[in-house]
Write an enzyme that holds these catalytic residues in place. Structure first.
Site, PDB file in Angstrom:
ATOM      1  N   HIS A 375       1.855  98.842   4.145  1.00 18.72           N
ATOM      2  CA  HIS A 375       2.628  99.894   3.488  1.00 18.72           C
ATOM      3  C   HIS A 375       3.968  99.401   2.944  1.00 18.72           C
ATOM      4  O   HIS A 375       4.809 100.224   2.591  1.00 18.72           O
ATOM      5  CB  HIS A 375       2.914 101.041   4.460  1.00 18.72           C
ATOM      6  N   LYS A 566      14.177 111.982   0.041  1.00 17.00           N
ATOM      7  CA  LYS A 566      13.402 110.927   0.687  1.00 17.00           C
ATOM      8  C   LYS A 566      14.306 110.230   1.688  1.00 17.00           C
ATOM      9  O   LYS A 566      15.509 110.507   1.745  1.00 17.00           O
ATOM     10  CB  LYS A 566      12.830 109.943  -0.325  1.00 17.00           C
ATOM     11  N   ARG A 567      13.717 109.337   2.484  1.00 11.18           N
ATOM     12  CA  ARG A 567      14.518 108.588   3.446  1.00 11.18           C
ATOM     13  C   ARG A 567      15.635 107.842   2.722  1.00 11.18           C
ATOM     14  O   ARG A 567      15.430 107.297   1.637  1.00 11.18           O
ATOM     15  CB  ARG A 567      13.612 107.614   4.199  1.00 11.18           C
ATOM     16  N   LYS A 572      15.794 102.842  -2.504  1.00 15.22           N
ATOM     17  CA  LYS A 572      15.387 104.120  -3.095  1.00 15.22           C
ATOM     18  C   LYS A 572      16.462 104.661  -4.050  1.00 15.22           C
ATOM     19  O   LYS A 572      16.225 105.625  -4.763  1.00 15.22           O
ATOM     20  CB  LYS A 572      15.068 105.130  -1.991  1.00 15.22           C
ATOM     21  N   THR A 674       4.667 109.206  -1.875  1.00 17.16           N
ATOM     22  CA  THR A 674       3.785 110.371  -1.974  1.00 17.16           C
ATOM     23  C   THR A 674       4.577 111.603  -2.395  1.00 17.16           C
ATOM     24  O   THR A 674       3.993 112.567  -2.891  1.00 17.16           O
ATOM     25  CB  THR A 674       3.072 110.659  -0.633  1.00 17.16           C
ATOM     26  N   LYS A 678       3.539 114.982  -4.773  1.00 14.22           N
ATOM     27  CA  LYS A 678       3.735 116.385  -4.401  1.00 14.22           C
ATOM     28  C   LYS A 678       4.561 117.115  -5.452  1.00 14.22           C
ATOM     29  O   LYS A 678       4.260 118.260  -5.804  1.00 14.22           O
ATOM     30  CB  LYS A 678       4.415 116.459  -3.035  1.00 14.22           C
TER      31      LYS A 678
END
Length: 833
Positions: A375, A566-567, A572, A674, A678
């Site tokens: 992952h 998100k985290r 990111k 993901t 969504k």
């Protein structure tokens, strides 16, 4: 070692039928009242809201139990090949609403509660959310369990029952403060304890060598410190079928309540010390910071999970077969990331030392029953453990690792002679000051399948992260692009949009998400676009009201809801979003007509407690929000809000309301994502880089329905090779310069001058994640969004096309691919007896 040809399967017993399973309004009401009185010992006057919630869950559970039992009996009688999904994390979200949706009983239960004078929505809000994961990994595992049950595949989830889940995030003066998440402080109505399946887990001790009855050298692990793994089962219902699969979570318990010898000697504390130490193993979830090396408790957790799971699977297999010879024919263990890699070594130990197999047969069984999902592309997330730590905690496993590595490297040398670099790279051990075990290498060597989770990720896995292993076993590598369950992430969380879709194309889409492509024919129908617009605005109003009620901030539902949740991690790039908001703030202050449409920027996400830079970015976002929202000349055009304690439930409110979905990681760093799926499923338009599954989303929706910016993977690599100099961008781009200059001063935090200097210095000196390199294309993409949103028809066509074209990102499709390509399992329809 048991070896018989005849199966010891017992005749299927007659199932006891429940006297009444709540399914219609009147029976639901009777069940609810019965549970309040008989199980909780209350009457309607004394019952608290929590009592009513618990009774309601028990009524729903009644509808699950018979299906649950029938499902397990069907698998048993059919001698089904089973999937064991082993994951350190599960972010399941609240179970009550999801169960009612999957059972098709939402409306009868809603009416029953209404007739009894209660609100189903208010009761649902009382459910504690089990935060047994850090983010995407755990949420993906939850989606997979839903799809396994919906597709009627014999699948079991295995994880840990952490007493404290991911911490509860509070914001104080804009800073993240971690509070414990004691989610089990009240009884969990969904789980059933299974103490009859307790298994013993060993640590420490020493290895004793002896000769067996045939004169073969054998090993016995002795003088160990043992603890018990106690099973807790949660039902996982499929959608509108009779399948109910199982999530089994293990909790650590002491092997005895206390030591009588110490107790009789008057040392009470020492008497219970072992029990307390044992139970600490599953006391808390590790907050994910991608650096676990040296954390002994984390290693204990990983071994505890895999040992308990493998022993349980072997027990179940032997109850249906008299031998483990065919174990690989009947089970497959899917390792969800690197964390369960010790399963390879533990299965070898069980086969060799407990069940008496020789090495070759044990290795054949092991390597034909293990499959590994990678992952990550971050080297620091590919776990490594000190050899001395493993030798101390798991001495027998240290020996097996040495032998696996020796035999594997001999095979490599024979196939690839005179290539010492290849040998060095693929070795299970990394030499250095502290010799380390490479857990990802172990997972690859011990598995028959290695898959990535997006097309780009898998290619990078093969050619950047593990090129040497791909050279050795090219056919072992395959791609399984992630997906999300449309039941929770559209049907359940966005009922108005789901109803609009159903009115147009029928009700098959929740299990056949490709049916959404039929919505493409409505992209030129103004009436349907109007309906879509109303649905989206309703979701924005709901979210605005929710935020206003809880946090006192008034949001404009007619503004663009630009959401980045998100985290918190530098790759990111929440910081890139924040820098652009500063730029936008300056532009609007100069020219109030700079934007065509007001913009609401919403953030959410947790930073690992030890991740100082991520926590500083959270503080910056909140300081920007305080400055922007308080400026009367700007706040009518820009609002900024950081949603605290982001969770599955928060996501269920945020995704339906999003106009813009920010997926802006540096290209080559995000495995899949993901959240991007969504958001698109709920009609948000993606602003993103060509990273992870963004690539496949872009291909699905087309370039006219997504906003792509930034350097590609190849361009990132070239920029680094040529010597990236971020300071040059500071001098060349006036927008970059003024943003960093403002950030370096005290404008956003007058009480702490220089607070954000570490961010500025990091960007100017290294900018490892290329924020400044991508800033200009990001800024231009945001201008294109502003232009597109002002064209009502164009924007809603884009939104509809995102909904219509993301059918391939259903986790049902992902699980079908796993089932066909890797697991070789098929569906078993369940009859309701």
């Amino acid at each position: 070692m048991l070896k018989t040809n005849e199966s010891p399967r017992r005749p299927r017993p007659t199932l006891w039928r429940s006297a009444e399973v709540a399914s219609d309004v009147e029976s639901i009401k009777r069940s609810f009242v019965r549970n309040v009185q008989a199980y909780l010992g209350r009457d309607e006057i004394a019952a608290t809201p929590r009592d009513r919630f618990h009774a309601l869950c028990l009524s729903v559970r009644e509808a699950l139990i018979t299906r649950w039992i029938n499902t397990q009996q069907t698998y048993y009688q059919a001698d089904a090949r089973r999937v064991y999904y082993i994951s350190m994390e599960y972010l399941m979200g609240r179970a009550l609403h999801n169960a009612l949706v999957n059972l098709g009983l939402l409306e009868p239960f809603r009416q029953a509660m209404d007739e009894l004078g209660y609100s189903l929505d208010e009761l649902e809000d009382l459910e504690a959310e089990a935060g047994l994961g850090n983010g995407g990994l755990g949420r993906l595992a939850a989606c997979f369990l839903d799809s396994l049950a919906t597709l009627q595949i014999p699948g079991y989830g295995y994880g840990l029952r952490y007493g404290y889940g991911i911490f509860r995030q509070e914001l104080r003066d804009g800073r993240q403060v971690e509070e414990p998440d004691d989610w089990l402080r009240l009884p969990n109505p969904w789980e059933i304890a299974r103490p009859e399946y307790n298994v013993r887990i060993s640590f420490g001790g020493r290895v004793q060598v002896y000769a067996d009855e045939r004169g073969r050298l054998r090993h016995r692990w002795v003088d160990t410190h043992d603890i018990l793994a106690t099973a807790y089962d949660t039902p996982i219902p499929g959608f509108r079928n009779n399948t109910v699969n199982t999530l089994r979570l293990w909790e650590a318990r002491g092997t005895a309540d206390f030591d009588f010898e110490d107790f009789n000697a008057g040392d009470y504390i020492r008497a219970v010390e072992h029990k307390v130490m044992a139970e600490s193993i599953t006391k808390v979830l590790y907050p994910n910071d991608n650096v676990y090396s040296g954390k002994e408790l984390r290693l204990r957790q990983q071994f505890f999970l895999v040992s308990a799971t493998l022993q349980d699977a072997i027990r179940r297999h032997l109850s249906n077969h008299g031998t483990l010879d065919n174990l690989a024919d009947k089970v497959v263990f899917q390792l969800n990331d690197t964390h369960p890699s010790l399963a390879v070594v533990e299965l070898m130990r069980l086969l060799l030392d407990v069940h008496g197999y020789d090495w070759e047969k044990a290795w054949e069984i092991t390597t034909h029953s293990m499959a590994y999902t990678n992952h990550t592309l971050l080297p620091e997330a590919l776990e490594k453990w000190p050899v001395e730590m493993i030798a101390s905690l798991l001495p027998r496993h240290g020996q097996i690792l040495e032998e696996v590595n020796h035999r594997f490297l001999e095979e490599v040398r024979q196939r690839f002679p005179n290539d010492p670099e290849l040998v060095r790279h693929v070795s299970l051990f990394e030499e250095g000051t502290h010799k380390m075990v490479r857990m990802a290498n172990l997972a690859v060597v011990g598995s028959f399948s290695v898959n990535g989770v997006a097309a780009l990720h898998t290619e990078l896995l093969k050619h950047r992260v593990m090129p040497e292993f791909h050279r050795i076993w090219p056919r072992k590598f395959n791609n399984k692009t992630n997906g999300v369950t449309p039941r929770r992430w559209l049907l359940s969380c966005n009922a108005p949009l789901a109803e609009l879709i159903t009115r147009r194309i029928g009700d098959a889409w929740p299990t056949k998400l490709d049916e959404l492509s039929r919505l493409n024919e409505a992209t030129n129908e103004e009436g349907f676009l109007q309906d879509l617009s109303l649905v989206k605005r309703e979701a924005k109003v709901r979210l605005s009201n929710h935020i206003g009620r809880l946090f006192g901030l008034k949001l404009d539902p007619d503004s663009i809801f630009d959401i980045h949740v998100k985290r918190m991690h530098e790759y990111k790039r929440q910081l890139l979003n924040a820098l652009h908001i500063i730029h936008l703030y300056l532009q609007v202050k100069r020219n109030p007509g700079y934007l065509r449409t007001p913009r609401t920027f919403l953030f959410g996400g947790k930073a690992a407690p030890g991740y100082a830079m991520a926590k500083l970015i959270i503080k910056l976002i909140n300081d920007i929000a305080q400055r922007v929202n308080a400026d009367p000349h700007v706040s009518q055009w820009i609002k900024v809000f950081f949603f605290p304690n982001y969770s599955v439930s928060a996501a269920e409110a945020l995704f339906p309301a999003a106009d813009v979905s920010q997926q802006i990681s540096t290209a080559g760093f995000e495995a899949s994502g993901t959240g991007n799926m969504k958001f698109a499923l709920n009609g948000a338009v993606t602003l993103g880089t060509l990273d992870g599954a963004n690539v496949e989303i872009a291909e699905a929706v087309g370039p006219e329905s997504i906003f792509i910016f930034g350097h590609t993977v190849e361009e990132v690599d070239r920029l680094r090779r040529e010597g990236y100099q971020p300071r040059r961008l500071y001098h060349e781009n006036p927008h970059v310069a003024e943003v960093l200059d403002l950030l370096a001063g005290e404008y956003f935090n007058p009480d702490h001058p220089g607070l954000y200097q570490p961010i500025v210095e990091s960007l100017l000196h290294s900018d490892y994640y290329l924020l400044l390199a991508d800033f200009e294309t990001y800024r231009q993409a945001q201008l294109r969004i502003d232009e597109a949103y002002a064209d009502w028809t164009r924007w809603h066509r884009m939104s509809l096309r995102n909904v219509a074209q993301v059918g391939q990102f259903s986790s049902d499709r992902t699980i079908r691919e796993y089932a066909h390509d890797i697991w070789k399992v098929h569906a078993y329809p369940i009859e309701l007896k």
